[in-house]
Design a protein around this motif. Structure first.
Motif, PDB file in Angstrom:
ATOM      1  N   ARG B 255       0.867  -1.197   0.000  1.00 14.80           N
ATOM      2  CA  ARG B 255       0.000   0.000   0.000  1.00 14.80           C
ATOM      3  C   ARG B 255       0.893   1.233   0.000  1.00 14.80           C
ATOM      4  O   ARG B 255       1.886   1.298   0.726  1.00 14.80           O
ATOM      5  CB  ARG B 255      -0.928   0.006   1.217  1.00 14.80           C
ATOM      6  N   PHE B 256       0.545   2.195  -0.853  1.00 11.76           N
ATOM      7  CA  PHE B 256       1.411   3.374  -1.015  1.00 11.76           C
ATOM      8  C   PHE B 256       0.800   4.614  -0.399  1.00 11.76           C
ATOM      9  O   PHE B 256      -0.412   4.716  -0.258  1.00 11.76           O
ATOM     10  CB  PHE B 256       1.681   3.613  -2.511  1.00 11.76           C
ATOM     11  N   THR B 257       1.653   5.562  -0.075  1.00 14.87           N
ATOM     12  CA  THR B 257       1.167   6.835   0.477  1.00 14.87           C
ATOM     13  C   THR B 257       0.687   7.764  -0.633  1.00 14.87           C
ATOM     14  O   THR B 257      -0.133   8.638  -0.411  1.00 14.87           O
ATOM     15  CB  THR B 257       2.283   7.540   1.263  1.00 14.87           C
ATOM     16  N   ARG B 258       1.238   7.592  -1.870  1.00 15.19           N
ATOM     17  CA  ARG B 258       0.729   8.357  -3.013  1.00 15.19           C
ATOM     18  C   ARG B 258       0.750   7.439  -4.245  1.00 15.19           C
ATOM     19  O   ARG B 258       1.461   6.419  -4.243  1.00 15.19           O
ATOM     20  CB  ARG B 258       1.580   9.615  -3.240  1.00 15.19           C
ATOM     21  N   PRO B 259      -0.037   7.761  -5.303  1.00 15.87           N
ATOM     22  CA  PRO B 259      -0.124   6.885  -6.480  1.00 15.87           C
ATOM     23  C   PRO B 259       1.235   6.609  -7.099  1.00 15.87           C
ATOM     24  O   PRO B 259       2.087   7.500  -7.150  1.00 15.87           O
ATOM     25  CB  PRO B 259      -1.022   7.669  -7.441  1.00 15.87           C
ATOM     26  N   VAL B 260       1.397   5.352  -7.563  1.00 18.41           N
ATOM     27  CA  VAL B 260       2.652   4.941  -8.165  1.00 18.41           C
ATOM     28  C   VAL B 260       2.348   4.442  -9.571  1.00 18.41           C
ATOM     29  O   VAL B 260       1.317   3.807  -9.804  1.00 18.41           O
ATOM     30  CB  VAL B 260       3.285   3.805  -7.320  1.00 18.41           C
ATOM     31  N   ASP B 261       3.202   4.779 -10.511  1.00 23.39           N
ATOM     32  CA  ASP B 261       2.980   4.363 -11.892  1.00 23.39           C
ATOM     33  C   ASP B 261       3.212   2.868 -12.039  1.00 23.39           C
ATOM     34  O   ASP B 261       4.124   2.303 -11.425  1.00 23.39           O
ATOM     35  CB  ASP B 261       3.963   5.153 -12.790  1.00 23.39           C
ATOM     36  N   ARG B 262       2.353   2.209 -12.829  1.00 22.43           N
ATOM     37  CA  ARG B 262       2.455   0.766 -13.023  1.00 22.43           C
ATOM     38  C   ARG B 262       3.835   0.374 -13.586  1.00 22.43           C
ATOM     39  O   ARG B 262       4.382  -0.681 -13.244  1.00 22.43           O
ATOM     40  CB  ARG B 262       1.349   0.313 -13.985  1.00 22.43           C
ATOM     41  N   ALA B 263       4.395   1.240 -14.417  1.00 24.88           N
ATOM     42  CA  ALA B 263       5.687   0.948 -15.054  1.00 24.88           C
ATOM     43  C   ALA B 263       6.804   0.798 -14.022  1.00 24.88           C
ATOM     44  O   ALA B 263       7.746   0.028 -14.220  1.00 24.88           O
ATOM     45  CB  ALA B 263       6.035   2.054 -16.049  1.00 24.88           C
ATOM     46  N   ASP B 264       6.661   1.503 -12.887  1.00 26.74           N
ATOM     47  CA  ASP B 264       7.693   1.415 -11.849  1.00 26.74           C
ATOM     48  C   ASP B 264       7.707   0.060 -11.137  1.00 26.74           C
ATOM     49  O   ASP B 264       8.628  -0.248 -10.387  1.00 26.74           O
ATOM     50  CB  ASP B 264       7.467   2.512 -10.800  1.00 26.74           C
ATOM     51  N   GLY B 277      -6.545   1.096  -3.909  1.00 28.82           N
ATOM     52  CA  GLY B 277      -6.331   0.607  -2.535  1.00 28.82           C
ATOM     53  C   GLY B 277      -4.962  -0.008  -2.357  1.00 28.82           C
ATOM     54  O   GLY B 277      -4.061   0.591  -1.778  1.00 28.82           O
ATOM     55  N   ASP B 278      -4.787  -1.216  -2.924  1.00 30.04           N
ATOM     56  CA  ASP B 278      -3.497  -1.869  -2.741  1.00 30.04           C
ATOM     57  C   ASP B 278      -3.002  -2.455  -4.059  1.00 30.04           C
ATOM     58  O   ASP B 278      -3.715  -2.512  -5.056  1.00 30.04           O
ATOM     59  CB  ASP B 278      -3.582  -2.953  -1.659  1.00 30.04           C
ATOM     60  N   THR B 279      -1.764  -2.865  -4.048  1.00 27.47           N
ATOM     61  CA  THR B 279      -1.126  -3.435  -5.220  1.00 27.47           C
ATOM     62  C   THR B 279      -0.623  -4.820  -4.844  1.00 27.47           C
ATOM     63  O   THR B 279      -0.051  -5.016  -3.767  1.00 27.47           O
ATOM     64  CB  THR B 279       0.064  -2.541  -5.636  1.00 27.47           C
ATOM     65  N   LEU B 296      11.042  -0.913  -0.692  1.00 27.35           N
ATOM     66  CA  LEU B 296      11.115   0.002   0.448  1.00 27.35           C
ATOM     67  C   LEU B 296      12.024   1.195   0.122  1.00 27.35           C
ATOM     68  O   LEU B 296      11.759   2.326   0.541  1.00 27.35           O
ATOM     69  CB  LEU B 296      11.619  -0.731   1.688  1.00 27.35           C
ATOM     70  N   ALA B 297      13.097   0.929  -0.659  1.00 27.59           N
ATOM     71  CA  ALA B 297      14.038   1.998  -0.968  1.00 27.59           C
ATOM     72  C   ALA B 297      13.483   2.975  -2.008  1.00 27.59           C
ATOM     73  O   ALA B 297      13.669   4.176  -1.906  1.00 27.59           O
ATOM     74  CB  ALA B 297      15.350   1.383  -1.470  1.00 27.59           C
ATOM     75  N   ARG B 298      12.752   2.419  -3.002  1.00 29.54           N
ATOM     76  CA  ARG B 298      12.404   3.204  -4.174  1.00 29.54           C
ATOM     77  C   ARG B 298      11.008   3.805  -4.134  1.00 29.54           C
ATOM     78  O   ARG B 298      10.745   4.835  -4.734  1.00 29.54           O
ATOM     79  CB  ARG B 298      12.480   2.283  -5.393  1.00 29.54           C
ATOM     80  N   LEU B 299      10.097   3.122  -3.456  1.00 33.13           N
ATOM     81  CA  LEU B 299       8.688   3.488  -3.577  1.00 33.13           C
ATOM     82  C   LEU B 299       8.145   4.027  -2.259  1.00 33.13           C
ATOM     83  O   LEU B 299       8.674   3.709  -1.190  1.00 33.13           O
ATOM     84  CB  LEU B 299       7.865   2.260  -4.009  1.00 33.13           C
ATOM     85  N   PRO B 300       7.095   4.862  -2.329  1.00 31.84           N
ATOM     86  CA  PRO B 300       6.496   5.428  -1.100  1.00 31.84           C
ATOM     87  C   PRO B 300       5.614   4.398  -0.399  1.00 31.84           C
ATOM     88  O   PRO B 300       4.385   4.497  -0.440  1.00 31.84           O
ATOM     89  CB  PRO B 300       5.684   6.604  -1.628  1.00 31.84           C
ATOM     90  N   VAL B 301       6.223   3.397   0.218  1.00 29.54           N
ATOM     91  CA  VAL B 301       5.472   2.283   0.808  1.00 29.54           C
ATOM     92  C   VAL B 301       4.902   2.660   2.169  1.00 29.54           C
ATOM     93  O   VAL B 301       5.626   3.126   3.051  1.00 29.54           O
ATOM     94  CB  VAL B 301       6.382   1.046   0.955  1.00 29.54           C
ATOM     95  N   ALA B 302       3.559   2.469   2.330  1.00 32.15           N
ATOM     96  CA  ALA B 302       2.946   2.699   3.636  1.00 32.15           C
ATOM     97  C   ALA B 302       2.864   1.380   4.412  1.00 32.15           C
ATOM     98  O   ALA B 302       3.000   1.346   5.627  1.00 32.15           O
ATOM     99  CB  ALA B 302       1.554   3.280   3.466  1.00 32.15           C
ATOM    100  N   ASP B 303       2.651   0.294   3.645  1.00 29.66           N
ATOM    101  CA  ASP B 303       2.452  -0.992   4.303  1.00 29.66           C
ATOM    102  C   ASP B 303       2.874  -2.086   3.344  1.00 29.66           C
ATOM    103  O   ASP B 303       2.659  -1.989   2.130  1.00 29.66           O
ATOM    104  CB  ASP B 303       0.968  -1.137   4.676  1.00 29.66           C
ATOM    105  N   LEU B 304       3.483  -3.157   3.876  1.00 30.48           N
ATOM    106  CA  LEU B 304       3.942  -4.236   3.005  1.00 30.48           C
ATOM    107  C   LEU B 304       3.753  -5.577   3.713  1.00 30.48           C
ATOM    108  O   LEU B 304       4.146  -5.723   4.870  1.00 30.48           O
ATOM    109  CB  LEU B 304       5.420  -4.020   2.669  1.00 30.48           C
ATOM    110  N   THR B 305       3.101  -6.530   3.025  1.00 31.93           N
ATOM    111  CA  THR B 305       2.991  -7.876   3.611  1.00 31.93           C
ATOM    112  C   THR B 305       3.357  -8.919   2.560  1.00 31.93           C
ATOM    113  O   THR B 305       3.160  -8.712   1.361  1.00 31.93           O
ATOM    114  CB  THR B 305       1.557  -8.183   4.107  1.00 31.93           C
TER     115      THR B 305
END
Lengths: 261, 328
Positions: B255-264, B277-279, B296-305
């Motif tokens: 889950r991200f804090t702001r929208p992320v492009d699918r290409a990333d 909601g989630d990816t 975690l390094a590259r993307l604005p991750v809010a939550d990861l499982t």
């Protein structure tokens, strides 16, 4: 001994079930009285025209009628309800639960359901016997009563076997409602002494669907005119019918394929 | 405890062409076709094991259970349950086993379950004191309360299933065949039934073979699964190993804090879902560490499982492959 206990518990369950439906009880009793009256009516009418038919007086014929009523009580009270239940089991596939029990499956299905109030028929048949003997102006001897009881055992065994064979057919055809209705209609003829019928019909009613054995023989025994040979023949026939039924049932169970996944 | 060798069960099925003409023709001339419901399977189950029996509809699961409980005679092959040959249906065998069918009921419809229990007590010849003790335990484990004194027809589906289970266990069977015991039940009732089966297994050391369409049942109850498809054995072994073999992927949910492009996301793994909601990404299990670090390094991750793929998907993939992959 174990099977006597099982029989007792099956009877108890049936009693509980029939008490769940008290209204049915009353309705059934009423319908039964009505049927009894309509069943006797043709007998009364026919004997008004001719006092003796094929060697049977009205008083004699009442013995046949009495046994017919008694047997109908056995059929409706002890045989048919159970067997209707088996057919239902086969159709829905719940026979699985019967077959998986550690007791003889034929015994379990044959004693699954009773309709205790059908015992009313026994009282009615006693009434018919009393009426018949009053018309004849005498009573039965103790020996005749005993012989008639033996003949009746043979009759019940044959009736049960025929019904069981019909049910075994359900393993192959599933819907046997028509077959059992046909059988019910044929059984109705058992209210007449078999001597009334002639030729092929009488032969069929003696050997194929032995109505003679079911009501005529016990009636003749009660009247003190049943030959020992005939009685022994009836007993042998009953034993044979029972064995055949057992074999057919065992074979049918082997063929059972269950239903509904 | 249970031993099955080269078990085959074929049915003769009457075949008819469609339509009225076909039906008429088949009245006089019937053609039969042998259908192999079970087509040569082998397995062994040890005492007090809990085994899940899986397969799509019509795979032969129920047929196998019915053969094992003596209801159906096998066409060929060898079956033994605790030293008994089921098809002989001798009393000693029947005393030890029970088959519970989720889609059928043995409770007497118009009477309270307690009367069915009493009937079973008599049929199985359970002594009174033992019966009382068993019933007390079952009442407690299944939370039956006073359900047993209400007519069965007035009970809800879940309540009835609990009473069905109790009726089936009056004689404390050592081997329990459960065919879809949780079918049609709501989630909490499913959990109750599952919990009960587990406790029954632990308390009495009963051997349990279970079929279910709810993967949750299997996941919770059965360390080992046997999978059959079209009457043939496809897999026999640990559930985890099966999942790892069919789907070596893990599922990474972000889950991200702001929208992320699918290409990333493309270089991280296979994108299963990418929404507001989630990816959800499918990632090979060996790559999980790298992907998590990069994300975690590259993307604005809010939550990861990180999760296992759902068992339903694993199963449908297994059946889609058919018999391409023989079991080890």
């Amino acid at each position: 001994m174990r099977y006597l206990r099982l029989l007792a518990i099956q009877l108890r369950t049936s009693l509980l079930l029939s008490m769940q439906y008290r209204a049915d009880f009353l309705l059934d009793a009423f319908v039964e009285v009505f049927w009894m009256a309509t069943a006797i009516l043709p007998l009364v009418v026919v004997f008004r025209v001719r006092p003796v038919i094929a060697g049977w007086s009205f008083g004699d014929a009442l013995m046949v009628m009495g046994w017919f009523t008694f047997l109908q009580g056995v059929l409706e009270g002890a045989i048919n309800p159970s067997l209707v239940t088996v057919v239902e089991h086969i159709r829905k596939g719940t026979l699985d639960f019967v077959l998986i029990k550690p007791a003889d499956a034929q015994f379990l299905v044959s004693t699954a359901r009773f309709q205790p109030w059908r015992a009313v028929n026994v009282a009615t048949s006693l009434g018919l016997f009393a009426w018949g003997f009053a018309r004849l102006g005498r009573g039965p001897s103790a020996g005749d009563v005993a012989l008639a009881a033996v003949a009746m055992v043979a009759a019940v065994v044959v009736l049960y076997s025929l019904w069981m064979l019909t049910v075994s057919a359900a393993f192959y055809f599933v819907r046997i409602d028509n077959l059992s209705q046909l059988f019910g209609a044929v059984f109705d003829a058992a209210r007449w002494p078999v001597q009334i019928f002639r030729g092929v019909v009488r032969a069929v009613f003696t050997f194929v669907i032995p109505l003679a054995l079911m009501t005529t023989y016990p009636a003749e025994a009660l009247l003190g005119r049943l030959g020992t040979g005939t009685l022994l023949g009836a007993l042998a026939g009953a034993a044979a019918a029972f064995v055949i039924t057992r074999l057919v049932w065992t074979a049918s169970i082997g063929k059972y394929t269950s239903a509904g996944g | 405890m249970i031993r099955v060798r080269a078990l085959r069960k074929h049915y003769q099925v009457h075949e008819r062409p469609p339509g009225v003409a076909g039906a008429l023709r088949s009245l006089f001339h019937r053609t039969y076709k042998a259908v192999a419901a079970v087509d040569g399977i082998d397995f062994d189950i040890a005492a007090s094991e809990r085994v899940g029996f899986l397969g799509p509809n019509g795979a032969g699961k129920t047929t196998t259970l019915k053969v094992l409980s003596g209801l159906l005679h096998p066409t060929s092959g060898e079956v033994s349950v605790d030293g008994h040959e089921p098809r002989r249906r001798d009393d000693a065998f029947l005393q030890k086993i029970m088959l519970v069918l989720g889609q059928k009921q043995q409770l007497l419809w118009d009477l309270p379950p307690s009367d069915t229990f009493e009937l079973n007590r008599a049929v199985y010849g359970v002594p009174r004191d033992e019966y009382a003790a068993t019933l007390r335990e079952l009442t407690e484990l299944l939370e039956l309360g006073d359900l047993v004194r209400k007519p069965a027809r007035t009970l809800s589906l879940g309540e009835r299933m609990k009473c069905e289970l109790a009726a089936a266990l009056i004689h404390r069977p050592k081997v329990l065949f459960l065919d879809e015991p949780t079918i049609g039940l709501d989630v909490s009732m499913q959990a109750t039934v599952r919990g009960f089966v587990e406790r029954y297994n632990q308390r009495y050391g009963a051997t349990i073979l279970l079929t279910s369409h709810y993967m949750e049942d299997v996941q919770r109850l059965c360390p080992r699964v046997i999978v059959i498809d079209k009457g043939k054995l496809v897999y026999d072994g640990a559930l985890e190993a099966l999942v790892a073999r069919i789907r070596p992927d893990k599922r990474v949910v972000l889950r991200f804090t702001r929208p992320v492009d699918r290409a990333d996301l493309a270089d991280l793994g296979t994108v299963v879902r990418h929404g507001a909601g989630d990816t959800v990404l499918d990632v090979h299990k060996d790559a999980v560490n790298r992907v998590v670090t990069q994300a975690l390094a590259r993307l604005p991750v809010a939550d990861l499982t990180v999760e296992n793929p759902p068992l339903e998907e694993v199963m449908s993939e297994l059946f889609a492959r058919g018999h391409a992959e023989p079991s080890p």
